[in-house]
Design a protein around this motif. Structure first.
Motif, PDB file in Angstrom:
ATOM      1  N   SER A 246      -0.228 -52.925   4.934  1.00 23.52           N
ATOM      2  CA  SER A 246      -1.169 -53.609   5.809  1.00 23.52           C
ATOM      3  C   SER A 246      -0.951 -53.311   7.288  1.00 23.52           C
ATOM      4  O   SER A 246      -1.771 -53.663   8.132  1.00 23.52           O
ATOM      5  N   SER A 249      -3.864 -49.116  10.080  1.00 23.25           N
ATOM      6  CA  SER A 249      -5.303 -49.391  10.129  1.00 23.25           C
ATOM      7  C   SER A 249      -6.080 -48.441   9.209  1.00 23.25           C
ATOM      8  O   SER A 249      -5.564 -47.399   8.792  1.00 23.25           O
ATOM      9  N   THR A 250      -7.313 -48.824   8.926  1.00 25.15           N
ATOM     10  CA  THR A 250      -8.187 -47.975   8.102  1.00 25.15           C
ATOM     11  C   THR A 250      -8.355 -46.602   8.755  1.00 25.15           C
ATOM     12  O   THR A 250      -8.319 -45.578   8.072  1.00 25.15           O
ATOM     13  N   GLN A 251      -8.518 -46.614  10.093  1.00 23.07           N
ATOM     14  CA  GLN A 251      -8.699 -45.335  10.801  1.00 23.07           C
ATOM     15  C   GLN A 251      -7.454 -44.465  10.671  1.00 23.07           C
ATOM     16  O   GLN A 251      -7.558 -43.252  10.434  1.00 23.07           O
ATOM     17  N   MET A 253      -5.237 -44.518   8.281  1.00 18.70           N
ATOM     18  CA  MET A 253      -5.141 -44.004   6.904  1.00 18.70           C
ATOM     19  C   MET A 253      -6.163 -42.893   6.655  1.00 18.70           C
ATOM     20  O   MET A 253      -5.893 -41.959   5.910  1.00 18.70           O
ATOM     21  N   HIS A 254      -7.291 -43.021   7.313  1.00 20.69           N
ATOM     22  CA  HIS A 254      -8.317 -41.994   7.168  1.00 20.69           C
ATOM     23  C   HIS A 254      -7.814 -40.664   7.751  1.00 20.69           C
ATOM     24  O   HIS A 254      -7.937 -39.612   7.134  1.00 20.69           O
TER      25      HIS A 254
END
Lengths: 318, 325
Positions: A246, A249-251, A253-254
């Protein structure tokens, strides 16, 4: 690097990725327990490092399934160890974090962060004393490079000019703490610079890792003493399967997954090494088959008998 | 021969016949060892086998583990027991566990030696004892020898064994004189009966054995009895068979140790006696140990913190009178 070697590295990378997904699936099903540190996203690093450093002694961390297999330990023996079975490479007594196979010069699987580094220094001392051609490679993470064992080891290895390759897997996270919050700089090689030659590499690119390790090995063979290699990697999942990841961030991980080492190396195989789709499909099928067989083997393998509990506490009976 | 000379002789002989044996530690080489145990070895075997290390105890033991993996037989010296705490991760997590965790595949023929205990006014960070922690770790052999002859044989045995050993010495034993019988075949895991007797079994180890022996004339005269004194020698394993035979004969047991009382090693011996020898005992077991305080610098306070020949005699006599010895 040549085509045959590139195909072999690709095989172990696919094997590694599929193995880790199978391990995770079996963890969810309750067949594998304890701590399970997946090497997903770091396959290029783990496989290419082992293939480049093919003969000397290896001291690895607890994130070592793929390294163990690339070193020649059978996927069946590794999976059976994850299942805690008697036919596991450590007889079911070590588990995921403690894979040992001295016949392959593979000494763990150490779950004390940085604890394996002084052991590798001692082994390198032995190899130097024995006049052995092969050196020693120790793998550790950026987290371990903040600890005392690491600094003591830099000092001793360089004082004695030991044949030791320090290989730092810098994935920027010590469990959930980013390196920026635990060290004054991102590049851990800076810590080694006063002591030895240092090299850096993009750890998501198999060929680059391979060539850098080969170069370091040559420097050691030429008598430069220890060499420090830092590989920048990115793990696709949490520290272990029980870590929800957690803190990223999503970014982030992208960006991380965009560097997928398998996709990158597959492209190289097709374009640079002129492999056909059919050749790659065959490699992928072979790797998947090995994983399926490993899981099947582990499921059917026997439990350690109760007498095993008291075996191997000591070598010699009293 | 002195105790330290007996250890030196054991190391020297093994290094002469087996060139995989190396010794490492702070000042073991050119300086000759803080307590002169490694004196003369660097001249004979060179700096590559008699290795002066930085003051980095974690690495001394950690490197020894790696050396053993690499095919050597390292003998690591930690300058003094308190410093071994910096190496405890390597001793407990690595040295003691690799053989078991690898299902017997990794073999670590190695020895970690260190002196410990109350010497003379070295204060709290240079005076403690750590056998209680080491003996509770499965996978470690622990020897703690009082006698000069045993010191020679036991160290040689430990170096040539394929198991990891901790060899605990005492700073006040190094200049103790004794005879060494070089021809003797000695089992270092067997307890040594220092003195035979009929009425009280007194169990001890390391320097306290000598202190117990000094207290014996006073005890025997005051209680009109005879004491059997046993030197454990090996703390892992413990030679319970020798203890049991003695307690069956005497029906009384006393344990004497220098370490702090709470959680000390002797509590294991007394727990065993209470559980296994209960019906042989005619008196409650007596346990004499150091006080639960950091070892103080002041000489009077220092001596008051541990058993001494005088306090051992007084306490055993008082206990004997109360229990109809």
């Amino acid at each position: 690097m040549n085509k045959l070697l590139a195909q072999e590295i690709y095989y172990f990378m696919v094997l590694g990725r599929n193995f880790e997904y199978a391990a995770k699936e079996n963890y969810m099903q309750g067949n594998v327990s304890g701590f399970l540190h997946l090497d997903l996203g770091q396959e290029a690093f783990s496989v290419a490092a082992m293939k480049a450093f093919e003969k000397g002694d290896i001291f690895a961390t607890y994130r070592e399934h793929i390294m163990a297999m690339a070193r020649g330990i059978a996927p069946k023996a590794v999976m059976a160890e994850l299942f805690g079975k008697a036919e596991g490479v450590s007889g079911g007594k070590g588990g995921s974090m403690h894979l040992f196979e001295p016949s392959r010069f593979f000494y763990g699987g150490d779950a004390i962060v940085g604890g394996q580094i002084p052991n590798a220094v001692g082994c390198a001392y032995a190899r130097k004393l024995q006049g052995s051609e092969e050196g020693v490679m120790v793998i550790f993470g950026d987290g371990a490079s903040n600890g005392g064992a690491f600094f003591e080891s830099l000092n001793i290895a360089s004082t004695h000019k030991l044949p030791l390759l320090f290989l730092c897997e810098n994935n920027e996270y010590a469990i959930g703490t980013n390196i920026k919050r635990s060290a004054p700089f991102r590049e851990q090689a800076k810590k080694a610079e006063p002591y030895m030659m240092t090299l850096s590499v993009d750890g998501m690119k198999a060929e680059a890792v391979y060539e850098t390790i080969k170069k370091a090995q040559k420097l050691i063979e030429d008598g430069h003493g220890p060499v420090f290699v830092e590989a920048f990697t990115c793990r696709f999942e949490g520290h272990s399967v029980s870590d929800p990841n957690s803190y990223r961030s999503t970014q982030e991980m992208h960006r991380c997954k965009a560097k997928d080492p398998l996709e990158h190396f597959k492209k190289e195989l097709l374009e640079k090494w002129m492999c056909s789709d059919k050749e790659l499909q065959e490699i992928e099928q072979k790797a998947q088959k090995a994983v399926d067989e490993a899981v099947e083997f582990a499921k059917n393998a026997i439990e350690p008998n109760t007498a095993a509990l008291l075996e191997h506490v000591f070598v010699e009976e009293v | 021969m002195l105790y330290r000379e007996a250890l030196n002789k054991a190391l020297d002989e093994v290094m002469a016949i087996d060139d995989t044996v190396v010794t490492l530690g702070e000042d073991v080489g050119l300086y000759g060892g803080s307590f002169r145990v490694t004196e003369g070895l660097v001249e004979k075997y060179g700096e590559e086998r008699v290795i002066d290390t930085p003051i980095a105890e974690l690495s001394i033991v950690g490197n020894a583990v790696g050396m053993a993996i690499g095919g050597l037989r390292p003998v690591a010296e930690i300058m003094t027991g308190n410093f071994s705490l910096l190496a405890f991760d390597q001793i407990i997590n690595h040295m003691a566990k690799f053989h078991y965790m690898s299902d017997g595949k990794i073999i670590l023929p190695m020895v970690v030696r260190f002196p410990q205990g109350v010497s003379k006014q070295l204060a709290a960070q240079h005076s403690e004892s750590y056998e209680q922690m080491l003996c509770s770790v499965p996978g470690l052999r622990v020897l703690s020898v009082c006698d000069v002859n045993y010191a020679y044989h036991a160290l040689k045995f430990a170096i040539l064994s394929n198991d990891p050993f901790v060899f605990i010495e005492h700073e006040l034993l190094y200049n103790k004189k004794g005879e060494v019988n070089f021809e003797e075949q000695l089992d270092p895991f067997k307890a040594r009966i220092v003195k035979k007797g009929e009425d009280i079994t007194i169990i001890s180890y390391l320097k306290m054995v000598d202190d117990v022996m000094q207290s014996i004339p006073e005890i025997e005269s005051a209680l009109n009895c005879s004491c059997e004194v046993i030197d454990l020698c090996s703390l892992n394993p413990i030679d319970y068979a020798t203890l049991a035979t003695s307690i069956q004969k005497t029906s009384r047991v006393v344990m004497v140790e220098e370490d702090h009382k709470t959680g000390g090693f002797g509590s294991q011996v007394i727990a065993w006696a209470a559980q296994e020898m209960f019906y042989s005992l005619d008196a409650p077991p007596l346990r004499l140990a150091g006080k639960d305080v950091p070892i103080p610098y002041n000489r009077t306070l220092e001596l008051a913190s541990i058993p001494t020949p005088n306090s051992i005699a007084q306490e055993i006599i008082a206990w004997g009178r109360k229990n109809d010895v």
